[in-house]
Scaffold this motif. Structure first.
Motif: not given
Length: 212
Positions: A7-13, A26-30, A39-42
């Motif tokens: 339920s936590i999305l981490r933006l960044g490198v 979840q890592l946005a860079a994945t 769309n489901e992730t974000y």
């Protein structure tokens, strides 16, 4: 409460994100394999974690949040801290304006007051909205007494008894001679050396109360 897994999305490198943290979010860079997955992730995550500068991500053009929490807000310049606040209905600033202010290197900006954080301005204007966390876990009681007396009006307390009585034990006394005597011209083994006296386990050094 602990947020549900995923339920936590981490933006960044990813290289700048602690591996221990990566397992809980979840890592946005994945890489994703479809628009639906993206769309489901974000849009599906309850919590989005990023830096203040990370709010230029496209995600923030599509979502609004209930609460924005800014950590170390007292070390962030006012313009930088305003960015994430615009994406939430409420906000919480976490920090301590008695410690380091925002780092401002430009002289004109410094003279213009850019080193005064939003945290400091709001805490001084609306003291009734400030919640003070009085327990700390970094300093032993003797070291804490200095800042506690001069800055915090005696409100600081050690979080645990072990923190209050914590001491530093040197495992290599020769370091005193290498880094102190050679640079300061001091006999690190002599009775007049303040550093030798300070680090001697038989001596107990305490701070006296100072009346400002």
């Amino acid at each position: 409460d602990v947020a549900p897994e995923g339920s936590i999305l981490r933006l960044g490198v990813p290289a700048k994100i602690n591996p221990g943290v990566q397992t809980f979010c979840q890592l946005a860079a994945t890489p994703r394999h479809s628009i639906g997955e993206i769309n489901e992730t974000y849009m599906g995550c309850q919590i989005v974690a990023t830096t203040c500068m990370g709010t230029n991500h496209a995600l923030f053009q599509r979502r609004a949040f209930d609460v924005c929490i800014v950590d170390e807000a007292s070390q962030i310049t006012l313009p930088t801290s305003l960015g994430p606040l615009l994406h939430a209905r409420k906000f919480v600033l976490v920090g301590d304006h008695f410690q380091l202010p925002p780092l401002v290197q430009n002289r004109a900006a410094l003279e213009g007051g850019l080193d005064i954080s939003l945290f400091k301005q709001l805490s001084e204007r609306f003291p009734e909205a400030v919640a003070t966390l009085g327990r700390q876990y970094r300093m032993c009681e003797d070291i804490m007494s200095l800042s506690n007396e001069l800055i915090y009006s005696g409100q600081l307390k050690c979080g645990t008894e072990s923190v209050a009585n914590r001491t530093l034990k040197l495992t290599n006394d020769s370091g005193l001679e290498l880094f102190h005597r050679q640079q300061q011209g001091c006999d690190a083994s002599g009775p007049s050396c303040w550093l030798s006296h300070l680090t001697n386990p038989q001596n107990k050094v305490v701070f006296a109360n100072i009346d400002p």
